[in-house]
Every structure is written in C-alpha cells, then in structure tokens.
Design a protein around this motif. Structure first.
Motif, PDB file in Angstrom:
ATOM      1  N   THR A   2       0.840  -1.199   0.000  1.00  0.00           N
ATOM      2  CA  THR A   2       0.000   0.000   0.000  1.00  0.00           C
ATOM      3  C   THR A   2       0.874   1.248   0.000  1.00  0.00           C
ATOM      4  O   THR A   2       1.901   1.316   0.682  1.00  0.00           O
ATOM      5  CB  THR A   2      -0.945   0.034   1.220  1.00  0.00           C
ATOM      6  OG1 THR A   2      -0.177   0.072   2.403  1.00  0.00           O
ATOM      7  CG2 THR A   2      -1.866  -1.175   1.222  1.00  0.00           C
ATOM      8  N   PRO A   5      -1.851   7.455  -2.943  1.00  0.00           N
ATOM      9  CA  PRO A   5      -2.315   7.457  -4.339  1.00  0.00           C
ATOM     10  C   PRO A   5      -1.455   8.308  -5.264  1.00  0.00           C
ATOM     11  O   PRO A   5      -1.393   8.045  -6.457  1.00  0.00           O
ATOM     12  CB  PRO A   5      -3.746   8.000  -4.259  1.00  0.00           C
ATOM     13  CG  PRO A   5      -3.957   8.464  -2.877  1.00  0.00           C
ATOM     14  CD  PRO A   5      -2.871   7.939  -2.013  1.00  0.00           C
ATOM     15  N   ARG A   8       4.720   7.777  -7.094  1.00  0.00           N
ATOM     16  CA  ARG A   8       5.156   7.526  -8.462  1.00  0.00           C
ATOM     17  C   ARG A   8       6.435   6.706  -8.445  1.00  0.00           C
ATOM     18  O   ARG A   8       7.187   6.722  -7.470  1.00  0.00           O
ATOM     19  CB  ARG A   8       5.404   8.846  -9.208  1.00  0.00           C
ATOM     20  CG  ARG A   8       4.132   9.636  -9.480  1.00  0.00           C
ATOM     21  CD  ARG A   8       3.195   8.865 -10.413  1.00  0.00           C
ATOM     22  NE  ARG A   8       1.893   9.444 -10.552  1.00  0.00           N
ATOM     23  CZ  ARG A   8       0.773   8.987  -9.996  1.00  0.00           C
ATOM     24  NH1 ARG A   8       0.808   7.937  -9.213  1.00  0.00           N
ATOM     25  NH2 ARG A   8      -0.382   9.550 -10.229  1.00  0.00           N
ATOM     26  N   THR A  45       6.179   0.947  -9.532  1.00  0.00           N
ATOM     27  CA  THR A  45       5.047   1.019 -10.467  1.00  0.00           C
ATOM     28  C   THR A  45       4.100   2.134 -10.035  1.00  0.00           C
ATOM     29  O   THR A  45       4.113   2.564  -8.883  1.00  0.00           O
ATOM     30  CB  THR A  45       4.243  -0.297 -10.508  1.00  0.00           C
ATOM     31  OG1 THR A  45       3.683  -0.547  -9.213  1.00  0.00           O
ATOM     32  CG2 THR A  45       5.107  -1.467 -10.952  1.00  0.00           C
ATOM     33  N   VAL A  46       3.266   2.576 -10.944  1.00  0.00           N
ATOM     34  CA  VAL A  46       2.231   3.554 -10.620  1.00  0.00           C
ATOM     35  C   VAL A  46       1.174   2.847  -9.761  1.00  0.00           C
ATOM     36  O   VAL A  46       0.781   1.713 -10.078  1.00  0.00           O
ATOM     37  CB  VAL A  46       1.596   4.115 -11.913  1.00  0.00           C
ATOM     38  CG1 VAL A  46       0.407   5.013 -11.604  1.00  0.00           C
ATOM     39  CG2 VAL A  46       2.645   4.856 -12.737  1.00  0.00           C
ATOM     40  N   PRO A  47       0.708   3.480  -8.691  1.00  0.00           N
ATOM     41  CA  PRO A  47      -0.302   2.835  -7.834  1.00  0.00           C
ATOM     42  C   PRO A  47      -1.603   2.555  -8.583  1.00  0.00           C
ATOM     43  O   PRO A  47      -2.004   3.320  -9.464  1.00  0.00           O
ATOM     44  CB  PRO A  47      -0.550   3.865  -6.734  1.00  0.00           C
ATOM     45  CG  PRO A  47       0.629   4.758  -6.755  1.00  0.00           C
ATOM     46  CD  PRO A  47       1.119   4.768  -8.167  1.00  0.00           C
ATOM     47  N   GLU A  48      -2.209   1.444  -8.232  1.00  0.00           N
ATOM     48  CA  GLU A  48      -3.516   1.081  -8.779  1.00  0.00           C
ATOM     49  C   GLU A  48      -4.488   0.923  -7.620  1.00  0.00           C
ATOM     50  O   GLU A  48      -4.113   0.527  -6.527  1.00  0.00           O
ATOM     51  CB  GLU A  48      -3.417  -0.228  -9.560  1.00  0.00           C
ATOM     52  CG  GLU A  48      -2.576  -0.096 -10.817  1.00  0.00           C
ATOM     53  CD  GLU A  48      -2.540  -1.388 -11.631  1.00  0.00           C
ATOM     54  OE1 GLU A  48      -3.283  -2.336 -11.294  1.00  0.00           O
ATOM     55  OE2 GLU A  48      -1.758  -1.436 -12.582  1.00  0.00           O
ATOM     56  N   ARG A  49      -5.746   1.213  -7.902  1.00  0.00           N
ATOM     57  CA  ARG A  49      -6.791   1.091  -6.876  1.00  0.00           C
ATOM     58  C   ARG A  49      -6.922  -0.362  -6.475  1.00  0.00           C
ATOM     59  O   ARG A  49      -6.947  -1.253  -7.316  1.00  0.00           O
ATOM     60  CB  ARG A  49      -8.121   1.600  -7.440  1.00  0.00           C
ATOM     61  CG  ARG A  49      -9.166   1.777  -6.406  1.00  0.00           C
ATOM     62  CD  ARG A  49      -9.004   3.176  -5.789  1.00  0.00           C
ATOM     63  NE  ARG A  49     -10.159   3.483  -4.961  1.00  0.00           N
ATOM     64  CZ  ARG A  49     -10.078   3.625  -3.638  1.00  0.00           C
ATOM     65  NH1 ARG A  49      -8.942   3.495  -3.023  1.00  0.00           N
ATOM     66  NH2 ARG A  49     -11.145   3.914  -2.948  1.00  0.00           N
ATOM     67  N   ASP A  50      -6.992  -0.594  -5.168  1.00  0.00           N
ATOM     68  CA  ASP A  50      -7.124  -1.943  -4.624  1.00  0.00           C
ATOM     69  C   ASP A  50      -8.318  -1.931  -3.676  1.00  0.00           C
ATOM     70  O   ASP A  50      -8.378  -1.115  -2.754  1.00  0.00           O
ATOM     71  CB  ASP A  50      -5.835  -2.322  -3.875  1.00  0.00           C
ATOM     72  CG  ASP A  50      -5.877  -3.722  -3.323  1.00  0.00           C
ATOM     73  OD1 ASP A  50      -5.280  -4.612  -3.944  1.00  0.00           O
ATOM     74  OD2 ASP A  50      -6.513  -3.914  -2.264  1.00  0.00           O
ATOM     75  N   ARG A  51      -9.280  -2.823  -3.906  1.00  0.00           N
ATOM     76  CA  ARG A  51     -10.501  -2.830  -3.090  1.00  0.00           C
ATOM     77  C   ARG A  51     -10.224  -3.014  -1.607  1.00  0.00           C
ATOM     78  O   ARG A  51     -10.873  -2.423  -0.770  1.00  0.00           O
ATOM     79  CB  ARG A  51     -11.440  -3.942  -3.554  1.00  0.00           C
ATOM     80  CG  ARG A  51     -12.103  -3.637  -4.852  1.00  0.00           C
ATOM     81  CD  ARG A  51     -13.064  -4.718  -5.202  1.00  0.00           C
ATOM     82  NE  ARG A  51     -13.616  -4.470  -6.519  1.00  0.00           N
ATOM     83  CZ  ARG A  51     -14.524  -5.204  -7.081  1.00  0.00           C
ATOM     84  NH1 ARG A  51     -14.991  -6.263  -6.458  1.00  0.00           N
ATOM     85  NH2 ARG A  51     -14.980  -4.901  -8.271  1.00  0.00           N
ATOM     86  N   TRP A  55      -4.768   1.918  -2.241  1.00  0.00           N
ATOM     87  CA  TRP A  55      -3.871   2.055  -3.383  1.00  0.00           C
ATOM     88  C   TRP A  55      -2.665   1.162  -3.167  1.00  0.00           C
ATOM     89  O   TRP A  55      -2.097   1.133  -2.075  1.00  0.00           O
ATOM     90  CB  TRP A  55      -3.421   3.505  -3.563  1.00  0.00           C
ATOM     91  CG  TRP A  55      -4.551   4.384  -3.966  1.00  0.00           C
ATOM     92  CD1 TRP A  55      -5.409   5.051  -3.143  1.00  0.00           C
ATOM     93  CD2 TRP A  55      -4.976   4.665  -5.294  1.00  0.00           C
ATOM     94  NE1 TRP A  55      -6.346   5.727  -3.874  1.00  0.00           N
ATOM     95  CE2 TRP A  55      -6.102   5.513  -5.201  1.00  0.00           C
ATOM     96  CE3 TRP A  55      -4.528   4.283  -6.554  1.00  0.00           C
ATOM     97  CZ2 TRP A  55      -6.767   5.992  -6.317  1.00  0.00           C
ATOM     98  CZ3 TRP A  55      -5.193   4.767  -7.669  1.00  0.00           C
ATOM     99  CH2 TRP A  55      -6.299   5.598  -7.546  1.00  0.00           C
ATOM    100  N   ALA A  57       1.080  -0.521  -4.994  1.00  0.00           N
ATOM    101  CA  ALA A  57       2.113  -0.464  -6.036  1.00  0.00           C
ATOM    102  C   ALA A  57       3.194  -1.470  -5.680  1.00  0.00           C
ATOM    103  O   ALA A  57       3.313  -1.896  -4.527  1.00  0.00           O
ATOM    104  CB  ALA A  57       2.713   0.932  -6.137  1.00  0.00           C
TER     105      ALA A  57
END
Length: 131
Positions: A2, A5, A8, A45-51, A55, A57
């Motif tokens: 985590t 958001p 980078r 990596t660029v963060p991605e939304r995680d349920r 966020w 990465a």
C-alpha cells in the motif's frame, strides 16, 4: 504494497513499524524493530486502486538499516520533533517529503555504510558521499 495514491515510480518509502509487542509476536515480526524505521523501499510502479487496501504499487527494498531510526531519534531531533506526521504518531501514509533531507541526514548518521551503498545512493539520486 500500500502506498499513497500520488506515489510515483522512483519515490522513496520509509517503513515505520508501529504496534505492540503482542502484535509483533502474533505476526511473527521482530519485536526489537517496533517503533522504528528499519527498511527503505523505492516505488517501482504507478499505484492502482485496490478494493482491500486502497492504493497499491510494487516496491523494491533499497536498504535495510543496521541501526534503525527509532521513535526516540525522531522525537529528539530539533527539526523533526514538531512535524505533524510525528505528532500524529506516524499513522497511515503520512507525507514526509518536506522533511526528507533531515530524515536522510539522520539515516546516514546512524548508518554510515549507506554512504557506499550504490543501490541506496542511486535510488536517492545521490552521488557517492565522502567520509
């Protein structure tokens, strides 16, 4: 892992270990590292939304501190002791960028071998540091 958001690739992440001795034992973690920064990571990596986690990465470890930066070090430091993130007990993913150079000085003072660690220096965008 985590992350904030806005993180980078290339950003540095300091892992602060909070919790109680009981929680550390339950998780199989090293109790001696509680209330300290012992590991430093670089976001890859660029963060991605995680349920589940908000966020996330990928990160890579760039340093394991032989001498962790303990809560006492932070609270005793003239420049850091009044930082909002420290007064808030280093909870969550606080933004510490404004204090990065002081944190870096403290990390290098407590862990002088990092001055020769190319992996760490490259990630921090530093040239080799003379003794």
């Amino acid at each position: 892992w985590t992350v904030a958001p806005r993180a980078r690739p290339g950003d540095i992440v300091l892992m602060y270990r909070s919790g109680t001795r009981g929680q550390a034992r339950d998780a199989g973690a090293n109790e001696a590292l509680l209330q300290s920064i012992a590991n430093i990571y670089e976001v890859t990596t660029v963060p991605e939304r995680d349920r589940k986690f908000g966020w996330a990465a990928y990160v890579r470890q760039i340093a394991r501190l032989e001498e962790p930066i303990r809560l006492e070090h932070l609270n005793d430091d003239l420049f850091l002791k009044d930082a909002g993130w420290l007064k808030a007990h280093v909870i969550g993913r606080p933004e510490v960028t404004v204090h990065w150079w002081r944190l870096l000085q403290l990390i290098l003072k407590c862990n002088p071998a990092l001055k020769k660690n190319k992996n760490f220096l490259d990630a921090c965008k530093l040239s080799p540091i003379a003794e």
